[in-house]
Scaffold this motif. Sequence first.
Motif, PDB file in Angstrom:
ATOM      1  N   LYS A 181      32.689  -8.819   4.124  1.00 42.26           N
ATOM      2  CA  LYS A 181      31.319  -8.577   3.657  1.00 42.26           C
ATOM      3  C   LYS A 181      31.325  -7.770   2.349  1.00 42.26           C
ATOM      4  N   TYR A 182      32.204  -8.164   1.453  1.00 38.15           N
ATOM      5  CA  TYR A 182      32.351  -7.487   0.166  1.00 38.15           C
ATOM      6  C   TYR A 182      31.011  -7.438  -0.576  1.00 38.15           C
ATOM      7  N   PRO A 183      30.628  -6.322  -1.224  1.00 36.63           N
ATOM      8  CA  PRO A 183      31.466  -5.139  -1.449  1.00 36.63           C
ATOM      9  C   PRO A 183      31.205  -3.972  -0.495  1.00 36.63           C
ATOM     10  N   SER A 184      30.200  -4.076   0.379  1.00 31.02           N
ATOM     11  CA  SER A 184      29.791  -2.896   1.156  1.00 31.02           C
ATOM     12  C   SER A 184      30.195  -2.924   2.620  1.00 31.02           C
ATOM     13  N   GLY A 185      30.803  -4.025   3.082  1.00 33.05           N
ATOM     14  CA  GLY A 185      31.143  -4.101   4.488  1.00 33.05           C
ATOM     15  C   GLY A 185      29.912  -4.325   5.349  1.00 33.05           C
ATOM     16  N   SER A 186      30.062  -4.128   6.645  1.00 30.77           N
ATOM     17  CA  SER A 186      28.959  -4.346   7.584  1.00 30.77           C
ATOM     18  C   SER A 186      28.150  -3.074   7.805  1.00 30.77           C
ATOM     19  N   TYR A 187      26.853  -3.274   8.022  1.00 30.06           N
ATOM     20  CA  TYR A 187      25.955  -2.201   8.441  1.00 30.06           C
ATOM     21  C   TYR A 187      25.678  -2.434   9.924  1.00 30.06           C
ATOM     22  N   LEU A 188      26.106  -1.495  10.764  1.00 37.88           N
ATOM     23  CA  LEU A 188      26.048  -1.693  12.207  1.00 37.88           C
ATOM     24  C   LEU A 188      25.099  -0.706  12.879  1.00 37.88           C
ATOM     25  N   VAL A 189      24.380  -1.215  13.873  1.00 41.10           N
ATOM     26  CA  VAL A 189      23.436  -0.402  14.642  1.00 41.10           C
ATOM     27  C   VAL A 189      23.728  -0.603  16.124  1.00 41.10           C
ATOM     28  N   LYS A 190      23.626   0.462  16.904  1.00 42.34           N
ATOM     29  CA  LYS A 190      23.872   0.378  18.338  1.00 42.34           C
ATOM     30  C   LYS A 190      22.897  -0.589  19.004  1.00 42.34           C
ATOM     31  N   ASN A 191      23.416  -1.351  19.947  1.00 40.13           N
ATOM     32  CA  ASN A 191      22.558  -2.254  20.709  1.00 40.13           C
ATOM     33  C   ASN A 191      21.500  -1.440  21.450  1.00 40.13           C
ATOM     34  N   MET A 228      40.421 -11.947   8.092  1.00 40.23           N
ATOM     35  CA  MET A 228      39.325 -12.116   9.048  1.00 40.23           C
ATOM     36  C   MET A 228      38.241 -12.975   8.402  1.00 40.23           C
ATOM     37  N   TYR A 229      38.383 -14.281   8.546  1.00 40.75           N
ATOM     38  CA  TYR A 229      37.439 -15.208   7.928  1.00 40.75           C
ATOM     39  C   TYR A 229      36.563 -15.837   9.010  1.00 40.75           C
ATOM     40  N   CYS A 230      35.627 -15.063   9.514  1.00 42.06           N
ATOM     41  CA  CYS A 230      34.753 -15.529  10.586  1.00 42.06           C
ATOM     42  C   CYS A 230      33.526 -14.631  10.640  1.00 42.06           C
ATOM     43  N   ASN A 231      32.631 -14.899  11.589  1.00 38.35           N
ATOM     44  CA  ASN A 231      31.452 -14.052  11.714  1.00 38.35           C
ATOM     45  C   ASN A 231      31.771 -12.823  12.574  1.00 38.35           C
ATOM     46  N   TYR A 232      30.791 -11.946  12.706  1.00 35.76           N
ATOM     47  CA  TYR A 232      30.993 -10.667  13.393  1.00 35.76           C
ATOM     48  C   TYR A 232      31.429 -10.858  14.846  1.00 35.76           C
ATOM     49  N   GLU A 233      30.761 -11.754  15.564  1.00 35.06           N
ATOM     50  CA  GLU A 233      31.069 -11.963  16.983  1.00 35.06           C
ATOM     51  C   GLU A 233      32.496 -12.467  17.176  1.00 35.06           C
ATOM     52  N   LYS A 271      24.024   4.542  14.143  1.00 31.44           N
ATOM     53  CA  LYS A 271      24.497   3.557  13.171  1.00 31.44           C
ATOM     54  C   LYS A 271      25.770   4.007  12.467  1.00 31.44           C
ATOM     55  N   ILE A 272      26.524   3.024  11.974  1.00 31.07           N
ATOM     56  CA  ILE A 272      27.703   3.269  11.140  1.00 31.07           C
ATOM     57  C   ILE A 272      27.713   2.202  10.045  1.00 31.07           C
ATOM     58  N   ASN A 273      28.174   2.579   8.872  1.00 33.56           N
ATOM     59  CA  ASN A 273      28.141   1.610   7.771  1.00 33.56           C
ATOM     60  C   ASN A 273      29.468   1.529   7.039  1.00 33.56           C
ATOM     61  N   ASN A 274      29.511   0.609   6.070  1.00 34.89           N
ATOM     62  CA  ASN A 274      30.727   0.345   5.298  1.00 34.89           C
ATOM     63  C   ASN A 274      31.909   0.056   6.219  1.00 34.89           C
ATOM     64  N   ILE A 275      31.658  -0.809   7.195  1.00 33.75           N
ATOM     65  CA  ILE A 275      32.697  -1.182   8.152  1.00 33.75           C
ATOM     66  C   ILE A 275      33.330  -2.505   7.719  1.00 33.75           C
TER      67      ILE A 275
END
Length: 234
Positions: free
Chosen positions: A140-150, A59-64, A129-133
């Motif tokens: 997003k090495y090393p911690s993954g994404s930090y996500l928050v509900k819209n 997965m070599y792209c942005n989040y969207e 929120k959810i993290n380390n995704i």
Amino acid sequence: MEDMRNKVIFGGIYEANPSKICSSTDRINGYDQHYGLFVPVFNQKTGKVHMVDTYKIDMYCNYENAIKKLKQFSESGAYTISKAYSEYYYNTSPVLAESNFHLFTFLGNLEDYHEVSKRDYVEYEDADKINNIYLGFEWKYPSGSYLVKNGAKKSQLRILQGLNYLISGNCSFHTFWDLEEFEKNLKKYEESESVDEESISNFKKTLEKAKKYLELKEEYKRFCQELDSRSRKG
């Protein structure tokens, strides 16, 4: 037989213990080629849905764009499934069935979340929120994404806790502007409906301690400047 595509959300992220979803001959023992995060992938050749560990997805792209790719797995993902089987020693990409569906915990539909920085992440309530995704290998090495509900709003208490942690642990790196920001948020929290008096007391102690530190720092700076001025005159 029920079409398992109706049981999952493509573009959603799931969690499971890899050792429980491997086949009996592929039990994981000290195996680290997995994240324990899974996405549904439809095999258009067999008509079956697999749950693929995101460690095995490129997965070599942005989040969207990552979300778009994951949603496209609802139509075709045979190559991704084959790659997950053939290029890794253990199989953590099982066929989804009624018998193992309960092993996967749905974390959220990624379209309902957006990425934030680690610093901003701490200022939201846990339910939002959810993290380390990890959406792919070393995402997003090393911690993954930090996500928050819209649409989620920051918690005034969490904002203060974050500032409190930064200021109390690193006074020397902060300025009076940081303390003004802290004091402003403290006032907002005191005026809110849900107030924890013990937290307010601790925040005020941190504020006074940091103010005193910066005052002494400024005083020392002026003292050094005065000494330097005298030495030049002498």
